[in-house]
Design an enzyme around this catalytic site. Structure first.
Site, PDB file in Angstrom:
ATOM      1  N   TYR A   1      -1.658  -0.287  10.524  1.00 24.70           N
ATOM      2  CA  TYR A   1      -1.734  -0.714   9.122  1.00 24.70           C
ATOM      3  C   TYR A   1      -0.448  -0.360   8.394  1.00 24.70           C
ATOM      4  O   TYR A   1       0.125  -1.189   7.669  1.00 24.70           O
ATOM      5  CB  TYR A   1      -2.938  -0.051   8.461  1.00 24.70           C
ATOM      6  CG  TYR A   1      -3.146  -0.422   7.023  1.00 24.70           C
ATOM      7  CD1 TYR A   1      -3.627  -1.674   6.666  1.00 24.70           C
ATOM      8  CD2 TYR A   1      -2.881   0.497   6.003  1.00 24.70           C
ATOM      9  CE1 TYR A   1      -3.833  -2.022   5.332  1.00 24.70           C
ATOM     10  CE2 TYR A   1      -3.084   0.163   4.676  1.00 24.70           C
ATOM     11  CZ  TYR A   1      -3.555  -1.094   4.342  1.00 24.70           C
ATOM     12  OH  TYR A   1      -3.759  -1.436   3.023  1.00 24.70           O
TER      13      TYR A   1
ATOM     14  N   SER B   1       0.859  -1.179   0.000  1.00 28.42           N
ATOM     15  CA  SER B   1       0.000   0.000   0.000  1.00 28.42           C
ATOM     16  C   SER B   1       0.892   1.223   0.000  1.00 28.42           C
ATOM     17  O   SER B   1       2.075   1.151   0.379  1.00 28.42           O
ATOM     18  CB  SER B   1      -0.895   0.002   1.253  1.00 28.42           C
ATOM     19  OG  SER B   1      -1.490   1.268   1.464  1.00 28.42           O
TER      20      SER B   1
END
Length: 272
Positions: free
Chosen positions: A158, A145
């Site tokens: 995250y 990501s």
């Protein structure tokens, strides 16, 4: 180049937004796809709609797997081995997200996120890469990501998992290159998938709102760019403009990064 036609591809997180798009694109490219997810009913439901007879590819058996545990990863490896179809491409796509200040996020939830987002790709890669080394061919793809480069407020855990996946990918890439094994890491921005609706916790959750449509990307286009990067053996794929811009700011002009992430953060906050 990595050939997708007739390649055996193991795809984790197959029922998610990216996973479903990848499955369709791989079938169109002629791949033989092994799908896995924790939701067995959804695996079956989506398989019925895929109708592989319309594509040159093939759906191989799918497996329900809980990749949040070491045993779940090992069970998946053994089940795939029993098919006697050596995996040419492993796509570590499964993952979850949580939003909230770290001290206000339940410990068991962020620990599970680390298991799924980081440890599962490590466990599966470590198992399947041994077979690839023996065959002197293979390709590992890790869906990271843009949060593998920057750590937005509320996405600390995250980001930690995706930063870790970036480091792991870089290390493995250098270790296996002499065996004709490629490693590709993908860094998408926020895309219109169910992960945008992940659970939120604590004080940050009270002011959180949905990202505007213009700030999110089309998962179909993101996965098209991803497959193109895999075919071209790119070590890193930045499949959309926001990812390319933000990572370049991080690399070359980090002083601007805080201002940029503050602008993104404002899009999350509800007006007072």
């Amino acid at each position: 180049m990595t050939e997708l036609n007739n390649a055996v591809v193991l795809l984790t997180g197959a029922t998610g937004g990216f996973g479903h798009e990848l499955t369709q694109l791989l079938l169109e490219a002629g791949s033989r796809v092994i799908r896995t997810d924790i939701d067995g009913a959804l695996l079956e439901q989506q398989a019925e709609k895929l109708n592989p007879d319309r594509h040159p590819g093939e759906l191989l058996p799918s497996f329900v797997a809980n990749l949040g545990t070491a045993d779940g990863c090992e069970d998946l490896y053994q089940n795939v081995q029993a098919l006697n179809h050596p995996v040419d491409i492993l796509i570590n796509n499964a993952g979850i997200a949580l939003y909230g200040r770290m001290d206000e996020t339940p410990t068991e939830r962020w620990e599970l996120m680390m298991q799924l987002n980081l440890l599962a790709p490590m466990r599966l890669s470590n198992r399947f890469v041994a077979d690839m080394i023996t065959r002197r061919q293979g390709h590992i793809v890790n869906i990271s990501s843009v949060a593998g480069w920057i750590a937005p407020t509320g996405l600390t855990g995250y980001a930690a998992s995706k930063f870790g996946l970036r480091g792991y990918s870089d290390g493995v890439r250098s270790e296996v290159k002499d065996f004709n094994i490629k490693v590709t890491t993908v860094y998408p921005f926020f895309s219109r998938t169910p992960i945008l609706n992940s659970d939120s916790f604590g004080s940050l959750a009270q002011g959180k709102s949905e990202l505007p449509h213009w700030m999110t990307t089309d998962p179909h286009k993101i996965m098209q760019a991803t497959l193109q990067g895999i075919q071209q053996n790119k070590p890193e794929v930045f499949p959309d403009l926001p990812a390319r811009v933000l990572t370049r700011i991080k690399r070359y002009c980090p002083g601007l990064l805080q201002w940029t992430t503050n602008q993104i953060k404002r899009q999350y906050q509800k007006p007072s």
